[in-house]
Design an enzyme around this catalytic site. Structure first.
Site, PDB file in Angstrom:
ATOM      1  CB  CYS A  87      -1.117  -0.161   1.010  1.00 42.63           C
ATOM      2  SG  CYS A  87      -2.467   1.132   0.951  1.00 42.63           S
ATOM      3  CG  HIS A 195      -3.290  -3.631   3.380  1.00 45.35           C
ATOM      4  ND1 HIS A 195      -2.497  -3.173   4.100  1.00 45.35           N
ATOM      5  CD2 HIS A 195      -4.048  -2.792   2.598  1.00 45.35           C
ATOM      6  CE1 HIS A 195      -2.334  -1.882   3.802  1.00 45.35           C
ATOM      7  NE2 HIS A 195      -3.312  -1.612   3.025  1.00 45.35           N
ATOM      8  CD  GLU A 197      -0.428  -5.531   5.736  1.00 44.75           C
ATOM      9  OE1 GLU A 197      -0.694  -4.434   5.875  1.00 44.75           O
ATOM     10  OE2 GLU A 197      -0.470  -6.045   4.543  1.00 44.75           O
TER      11      GLU A 197
END
Length: 224
Positions: A87, A195, A197
């Site tokens: 991002c 994302h 994560e």
């Protein structure tokens, strides 16, 4: 000895904690790196996480590229260290010249926050070797300036060299050619807008599809 993966924190970073958690879930040691320190602390790989570095007061990532730690990241990437930008981290890597292209306002000028499907377009990078080509991953996307743009010649070059790493299945932000992530020429540096994560455990995310990126990096580090 486990691999050590650095996670950078800039003023305005939001997702360093989740990035560090993903590193630990993959079995590596997460090492905190502060933006003002020109020191990577001997890590084996680096994650530049998402957020709003320096409030995105100029262009997204444009101020962060001048942080002392980024000088070390650029040098380490030149030596082959795996680097992942997520991002805002993707924006930082583009501003720092480690990846081509730029991220601009989404089509429709709206902030997008939703889970999206990504298709794996390249499995030859340091961050995608655990995936099968064409696999589809469900991960969150949350950005207002996530539309990937580049000149047609750059896009042609990325396609020809297999450096488009991820594509949106449903191109909701208007990225050129549906590009969601790209890599450096040697495949060691990868940036993407969604994302991974936030998609490491089915209990807390839409899936655990993102964890493969962190396992892939550990494979790359151990194979070096």
């Amino acid at each position: 000895m486990s691999a050590r993966v650095g996670v950078i924190t800039f003023p305005g970073t939001l997702d360093d904690v989740d990035a560090a958690r993903a590193v630990r879930l993959a079995g590596a040691e997460a090492v905190s790196l502060w933006h003002a320190d020109a020191d990577l602390k001997g890590v084996d790989a680096v994650v530049v996480p998402g957020g709003f570095s320096y409030g995105d007061y100029l262009r997204c990532g444009a101020i962060a590229k001048f942080a002392p730690v980024m000088g070390e990241v650029v040098a380490a990437a030149g030596g082959g260290m795996p680097v992942l930008g997520i991002c805002n981290g993707f924006q930082v890597l583009c501003e720092a010249g480690l990846l081509p292209g730029a991220l601009t306002r989404n089509a429709g000028l709206h902030f997008i926050c939703r889970d999206v499907w990504l298709q794996v377009a390249s499995t030859t990078t340091a961050w995608t070797s655990r995936y099968e080509a064409g696999a589809e991953l469900l991960v969150p996307l949350k950005s207002g300036e996530g539309r990937y743009v580049a000149s047609e010649s750059v896009l042609d070059e990325l396609e020809a060299e297999g450096r488009v790493v991820f594509r949106y299945v449903d191109n909701i932000n208007g990225s050129m050619r549906g590009v969601a992530g790209v890599s450096s020429a040697n495949g060691r540096v990868v940036g993407l807008m969604p994302h991974p994560e936030h998609a490491t455990e089915a209990l807390t995310g839409p899936s655990d599809d993102g964890l493969g990126m962190f396992f892939s990096a550990l494979d790359a580090v151990l194979a070096a």
